[in-house]
Design a protein around this motif. Structure first.
Motif, PDB file in Angstrom:
ATOM      1  N   ALA A  90      -2.893 -33.607  40.253  1.00 25.57           N
ATOM      2  CA  ALA A  90      -2.861 -33.254  38.832  1.00 25.57           C
ATOM      3  C   ALA A  90      -1.428 -33.011  38.372  1.00 25.57           C
ATOM      4  O   ALA A  90      -1.044 -33.400  37.262  1.00 25.57           O
ATOM      5  N   LEU A  91      -0.612 -32.370  39.216  1.00 31.77           N
ATOM      6  CA  LEU A  91       0.784 -32.131  38.874  1.00 31.77           C
ATOM      7  C   LEU A  91       1.545 -33.445  38.735  1.00 31.77           C
ATOM      8  O   LEU A  91       2.322 -33.649  37.799  1.00 31.77           O
ATOM      9  N   LYS A  92       1.338 -34.355  39.694  1.00 31.72           N
ATOM     10  CA  LYS A  92       2.005 -35.661  39.630  1.00 31.72           C
ATOM     11  C   LYS A  92       1.635 -36.394  38.349  1.00 31.72           C
ATOM     12  O   LYS A  92       2.486 -36.992  37.694  1.00 31.72           O
ATOM     13  N   LYS A  93       0.363 -36.338  37.987  1.00 29.63           N
ATOM     14  CA  LYS A  93      -0.085 -36.999  36.767  1.00 29.63           C
ATOM     15  C   LYS A  93       0.533 -36.326  35.549  1.00 29.63           C
ATOM     16  O   LYS A  93       0.885 -36.990  34.564  1.00 29.63           O
ATOM     17  N   HIS A  94       0.675 -34.991  35.623  1.00 32.68           N
ATOM     18  CA  HIS A  94       1.261 -34.226  34.524  1.00 32.68           C
ATOM     19  C   HIS A  94       2.724 -34.626  34.301  1.00 32.68           C
ATOM     20  O   HIS A  94       3.219 -34.613  33.169  1.00 32.68           O
ATOM     21  N   TYR A  95       3.430 -35.011  35.383  1.00 30.19           N
ATOM     22  CA  TYR A  95       4.838 -35.380  35.305  1.00 30.19           C
ATOM     23  C   TYR A  95       5.051 -36.850  34.945  1.00 30.19           C
ATOM     24  O   TYR A  95       6.153 -37.245  34.595  1.00 30.19           O
ATOM     25  N   GLY A 137      18.354 -20.881  35.635  1.00 26.64           N
ATOM     26  CA  GLY A 137      18.168 -19.475  35.312  1.00 26.64           C
ATOM     27  C   GLY A 137      16.894 -19.128  34.587  1.00 26.64           C
ATOM     28  O   GLY A 137      16.704 -17.981  34.185  1.00 26.64           O
ATOM     29  N   GLN A 138      16.001 -20.086  34.423  1.00 22.64           N
ATOM     30  CA  GLN A 138      14.744 -19.811  33.726  1.00 22.64           C
ATOM     31  C   GLN A 138      13.567 -20.233  34.580  1.00 22.64           C
ATOM     32  O   GLN A 138      13.596 -21.277  35.234  1.00 22.64           O
ATOM     33  N   ASN A 139      12.521 -19.383  34.596  1.00 27.75           N
ATOM     34  CA  ASN A 139      11.314 -19.692  35.367  1.00 27.75           C
ATOM     35  C   ASN A 139      10.317 -20.473  34.518  1.00 27.75           C
ATOM     36  O   ASN A 139      10.107 -20.160  33.343  1.00 27.75           O
ATOM     37  N   TYR A 140       9.716 -21.474  35.136  1.00 26.50           N
ATOM     38  CA  TYR A 140       8.669 -22.270  34.489  1.00 26.50           C
ATOM     39  C   TYR A 140       7.410 -22.142  35.334  1.00 26.50           C
ATOM     40  O   TYR A 140       7.432 -22.418  36.540  1.00 26.50           O
ATOM     41  N   LEU A 141       6.328 -21.689  34.712  1.00 23.13           N
ATOM     42  CA  LEU A 141       5.080 -21.458  35.428  1.00 23.13           C
ATOM     43  C   LEU A 141       4.031 -22.464  34.966  1.00 23.13           C
ATOM     44  O   LEU A 141       3.769 -22.605  33.777  1.00 23.13           O
ATOM     45  N   PHE A 142       3.473 -23.188  35.939  1.00 24.68           N
ATOM     46  CA  PHE A 142       2.413 -24.148  35.656  1.00 24.68           C
ATOM     47  C   PHE A 142       1.131 -23.642  36.269  1.00 24.68           C
ATOM     48  O   PHE A 142       1.130 -23.082  37.363  1.00 24.68           O
ATOM     49  N   ALA A 143       0.046 -23.816  35.577  1.00 25.67           N
ATOM     50  CA  ALA A 143      -1.234 -23.319  36.078  1.00 25.67           C
ATOM     51  C   ALA A 143      -2.318 -24.365  35.871  1.00 25.67           C
ATOM     52  O   ALA A 143      -2.310 -25.084  34.870  1.00 25.67           O
ATOM     53  N   MET A 144      -3.247 -24.429  36.824  1.00 23.98           N
ATOM     54  CA  MET A 144      -4.379 -25.337  36.714  1.00 23.98           C
ATOM     55  C   MET A 144      -5.660 -24.570  37.007  1.00 23.98           C
ATOM     56  O   MET A 144      -5.737 -23.810  37.978  1.00 23.98           O
ATOM     57  N   ASN A 145      -6.634 -24.726  36.151  1.00 21.82           N
ATOM     58  CA  ASN A 145      -7.946 -24.132  36.362  1.00 21.82           C
ATOM     59  C   ASN A 145      -8.513 -24.669  37.673  1.00 21.82           C
ATOM     60  O   ASN A 145      -8.707 -25.871  37.825  1.00 21.82           O
ATOM     61  N   GLY A 146      -8.762 -23.779  38.635  1.00 22.93           N
ATOM     62  CA  GLY A 146      -9.230 -24.195  39.953  1.00 22.93           C
ATOM     63  C   GLY A 146     -10.687 -24.596  39.975  1.00 22.93           C
ATOM     64  O   GLY A 146     -11.221 -24.936  41.035  1.00 22.93           O
ATOM     65  N   GLN A 147     -11.313 -24.580  38.806  1.00 23.69           N
ATOM     66  CA  GLN A 147     -12.722 -24.942  38.702  1.00 23.69           C
ATOM     67  C   GLN A 147     -12.905 -26.300  38.033  1.00 23.69           C
ATOM     68  O   GLN A 147     -13.692 -27.124  38.492  1.00 23.69           O
ATOM     69  N   MET A 206      -4.975 -28.244  33.056  1.00 20.89           N
ATOM     70  CA  MET A 206      -3.626 -27.822  33.413  1.00 20.89           C
ATOM     71  C   MET A 206      -2.816 -27.479  32.171  1.00 20.89           C
ATOM     72  O   MET A 206      -2.899 -28.156  31.152  1.00 20.89           O
ATOM     73  N   VAL A 207      -1.989 -26.426  32.282  1.00 20.10           N
ATOM     74  CA  VAL A 207      -1.106 -26.017  31.190  1.00 20.10           C
ATOM     75  C   VAL A 207       0.241 -25.611  31.779  1.00 20.10           C
ATOM     76  O   VAL A 207       0.358 -25.285  32.954  1.00 20.10           O
ATOM     77  N   GLY A 208       1.269 -25.635  30.932  1.00 20.18           N
ATOM     78  CA  GLY A 208       2.607 -25.242  31.370  1.00 20.18           C
ATOM     79  C   GLY A 208       3.667 -25.949  30.553  1.00 20.18           C
ATOM     80  O   GLY A 208       3.450 -27.050  30.051  1.00 20.18           O
ATOM     81  N   ASP A 209       4.822 -25.310  30.397  1.00 19.64           N
ATOM     82  CA  ASP A 209       5.934 -25.897  29.648  1.00 19.64           C
ATOM     83  C   ASP A 209       6.851 -26.663  30.595  1.00 19.64           C
ATOM     84  O   ASP A 209       7.001 -26.317  31.772  1.00 19.64           O
ATOM     85  N   LEU A 210       7.485 -27.706  30.052  1.00 23.48           N
ATOM     86  CA  LEU A 210       8.417 -28.519  30.821  1.00 23.48           C
ATOM     87  C   LEU A 210       9.799 -28.448  30.188  1.00 23.48           C
ATOM     88  O   LEU A 210       9.933 -28.537  28.970  1.00 23.48           O
ATOM     89  N   PRO A 211      10.867 -28.299  30.999  1.00 24.95           N
ATOM     90  CA  PRO A 211      12.224 -28.269  30.446  1.00 24.95           C
ATOM     91  C   PRO A 211      12.753 -29.681  30.194  1.00 24.95           C
ATOM     92  O   PRO A 211      12.194 -30.664  30.681  1.00 24.95           O
TER      93      PRO A 211
END
Length: 361
Positions: free
Chosen positions: A130-135, A311-321, A325-330
């Motif tokens: 899912a992450l690869k597809k998101h990118y 210097g900035q954290n990016y948090l990605f999350a995916m519903n495990g059910q 997937m949600v999250g911001d990209l720089p």
């Protein structure tokens, strides 16, 4: 001597008085006329209006038994303060929230035991895909986000949620108008009619979720909804095997305000949608009385990946059910400048060729 009753105009708020000529109450500011009985009933309704009553029974969760915590460990991150729990065989080399190394391990203790858990339905391979597809197709994304070794760091974590159940008795009051326009050979006319609109009814709320973790942004967790609670089971420590579990640091009492806000917004949307057929509608007042408000404690499955970049954290999350997937990209500004320069060059070349062809023709 008895005090005189003063009435306010429901339309403009000005003081109104009885007009003996028309035998009605009349506002001298907007010229609106009212029957005396109608205005008295309206005033009585205002005096009897109730404030919101949104209180909850906070008996969520249970105390842990010694036999249940024997195989659990607690990890604390010195960087962000995140505290997670897992079984004794789970390796946690880095914090799932900020990516820094986990520096302490001790016997699990404290907090309440969850009432329910929704087990993970999607595994780590599903999260990586899912992450690869998101990118995919994001050429201006920094390379660190696309590296295979980085994607492998995605972690499955049970996020603490407080679930709020209640029945709501609701009363809403609105100001509304109907506007009619017409013309004749001499004038344009506008007639505005004013209405006091009331709505009342009942709504049932089941398991309104509020995450109990400071580290997990509320908007990020709400974006992962919905979770299918029909797949929830009574909590057992066996479900933690191979996963992490965030220990809540926002208790039920502190989560009450957010639950009430979510209930209030949902209630207002539902009742606002019933006020139709008017030119304008303005909400004047409302009252929500909660009945049998109860709270339960549950763990929901989430795959997360934390990445630090410049210097900035990016948090990605995916519903495990369900895999949402949600999250911001720089934006890689260096790659952006190269792309923009190339695009400008292409546009310039096309423009030059077009001018040359026009000159030839």
């Amino acid at each position: 001597m008895a005090a005189l009753q003063e009435y306010k105009c429901p339309c403009c708020g000005g003081a109104i008085a009885f007009d003996s000529t028309i035998q009605k109450m009349k506002c001298p500011y907007c010229d609106t006329e009212f029957e005396v009985e109608t205005l008295a009933n309206y005033d009585e309704e205002l005096r009897n209006e109730q404030a919101d009553d949104m209180k909850w029974d906070m008996s969520a969760g249970n105390e842990w038994k010694d036999s249940e915590t024997k195989g659990l460990r607690s990890y604390v991150c010195r960087s962000c303060g995140g505290e997670i729990a897992c079984d004794e065989n789970t390796a946690a080399s880095s914090c799932p929230f900020c990516g820094n190394p986990v520096v302490m391990m001790e016997q699990f203790r404290g907090t309440l035991k969850p009432d329910y858990v929704i087990p993970f339905k999607l595994d780590k391979n599903d999260a990586k895909l899912a992450l690869k597809k998101h990118y995919e197709g994001k050429r201006l994304l920094p390379k660190i986000f696309k590296e295979q070794n980085h994607i492998n760091e995605v972690k499955g974590i049970y996020v603490p949620f407080w679930l709020f159940d209640a029945a709501a008795d609701v009363n809403m009051r609105y100001k509304a108008t109907k506007i009619r326009r017409w013309s004749d050979s001499r004038y344009d006319y506008t007639e505005t009619s004013f209405y006091a609109v009331s709505r009342g009814g009942n709504l049932e709320f089941e398991r309104v979720p509020v995450d109990g973790s400071v580290k997990m942004p509320d908007d990020l967790m709400e974006s992962l909804e919905p979770f299918d609670f029909s797949e929830a089971v009574d909590f057992q420590t066996a479900y933690l095997a191979g996963f992490l579990a965030d220990k809540y640091d926002v208790d039920a009492e502190k989560s009450e305000k957010r639950a009430n806000d979510r209930i209030r917004k949902s209630t207002e949307r539902a009742f606002d949608a019933t006020v139709k057929g008017y030119s304008t509608v303005t909400k004047e007042a409302g009252s929500i009385q909660l009945q049998n408000g109860k709270v339960k404690y549950a763990l929901f499955p989430v795959w997360i990946l934390s990445t630090a970049w410049k210097g900035q954290n990016y948090l990605f999350a995916m519903n495990g059910q369900n895999g949402k997937m949600v999250g911001d990209l720089p934006l890689d500004k260096g790659a952006y400048r190269k792309w923009l320069f190339g695009l400008t060059g292409i546009i310039g070349a096309v423009f030059y060729i077009a001018l040359y062809l026009i000159w030839i023709i």
